[in-house]
Design a protein around this motif. Structure first.
Motif, mmCIF file in Angstrom:
data_model
loop_
_atom_site.group_PDB
_atom_site.id
_atom_site.type_symbol
_atom_site.label_atom_id
_atom_site.label_comp_id
_atom_site.label_asym_id
_atom_site.label_seq_id
_atom_site.Cartn_x
_atom_site.Cartn_y
_atom_site.Cartn_z
ATOM 1 N N LEU A 53 -46.802 -12.045 55.502
ATOM 2 C CA LEU A 53 -46.088 -12.307 54.251
ATOM 3 C C LEU A 53 -44.599 -12.571 54.461
ATOM 4 N N THR A 56 -44.286 -15.967 55.927
ATOM 5 C CA THR A 56 -44.620 -16.976 54.929
ATOM 6 C C THR A 56 -43.446 -17.237 53.992
ATOM 7 N N LEU A 57 -42.850 -16.187 53.485
ATOM 8 C CA LEU A 57 -41.761 -16.367 52.518
ATOM 9 C C LEU A 57 -40.513 -16.971 53.166
ATOM 10 N N ILE A 61 -39.058 -20.839 52.728
ATOM 11 C CA ILE A 61 -37.701 -21.110 52.234
ATOM 12 C C ILE A 61 -36.920 -21.945 53.251
ATOM 13 N N PHE A 95 -44.371 -21.024 50.035
ATOM 14 C CA PHE A 95 -43.518 -20.075 49.323
ATOM 15 C C PHE A 95 -44.048 -19.784 47.925
ATOM 16 N N LEU A 96 -44.532 -20.802 47.248
ATOM 17 C CA LEU A 96 -44.932 -20.623 45.852
ATOM 18 C C LEU A 96 -46.276 -19.921 45.690
ATOM 19 N N PRO A 98 -47.779 -17.302 47.467
ATOM 20 C CA PRO A 98 -47.679 -15.832 47.402
ATOM 21 C C PRO A 98 -46.873 -15.342 46.197
ATOM 22 N N CYS A 99 -45.835 -16.092 45.823
ATOM 23 C CA CYS A 99 -45.046 -15.698 44.650
ATOM 24 C C CYS A 99 -45.907 -15.763 43.396
ATOM 25 N N LEU A 100 -46.715 -16.792 43.286
ATOM 26 C CA LEU A 100 -47.612 -16.932 42.129
ATOM 27 C C LEU A 100 -48.642 -15.803 42.109
ATOM 28 N N LEU A 102 -48.293 -12.813 43.406
ATOM 29 C CA LEU A 102 -47.607 -11.569 43.064
ATOM 30 C C LEU A 102 -47.318 -11.495 41.567
ATOM 31 N N VAL A 103 -46.945 -12.602 40.974
ATOM 32 C CA VAL A 103 -46.677 -12.622 39.532
ATOM 33 C C VAL A 103 -47.960 -12.400 38.752
#
Length: 106
Positions: A53, A56-57, A61, A95-96, A98-100, A102-103
């Motif tokens: 993770l 990945t992030l 970026i 990036f998007l 894992p962020c999605l 998590l949200v």
């Protein structure tokens, strides 16, 4: 000494922005791929996705950050366009996703 010592536009460090973005985007996409495989298979890909993770992030970026200037310079004839575009797209996806997730999880 009749050799020319002046640098050409292809000698610029900006030529490596696109390929660096491509490599970082591919490395960053390993986490979401392991996560997608983990939902269908065993526990190992999920554990690997959790360990990947941060890669990945940060890789996503950095792929975006280096890919956008790579696009800028490729439009001016320094470097190639396809690695910059591909690296930026892979970095954005890496990036998007894992962020999605998590949200949506919270």
């Amino acid at each position: 000494m009749s050799d020319r010592t002046a640098p050409s536009p292809s000698d610029s460090p900006a030529t490596l922005l696109g390929p660096t973005s491509l490599v970082l985007g591919c490395a960053a996409l390993l986490g979401p791929v392991c996560l997608a495989l983990g939902f269908t298979d065993a526990e190992l890909p999920i554990a690997l996705a959790v360990l990947l993770l941060p890669v990945t992030l940060f890789g996503g970026i950095l792929a975006i950050t280096l890919g956008l200037p790579g696009l800028h310079y490729a439009q001016r004839g320094i470097g190639r366009m396809w690695p910059a575009v591909t690296g930026t797209a892979l970095g954005a996806a890496a990036f998007l996703l894992p962020c999605l997730l998590l949200v949506l999880a919270y």
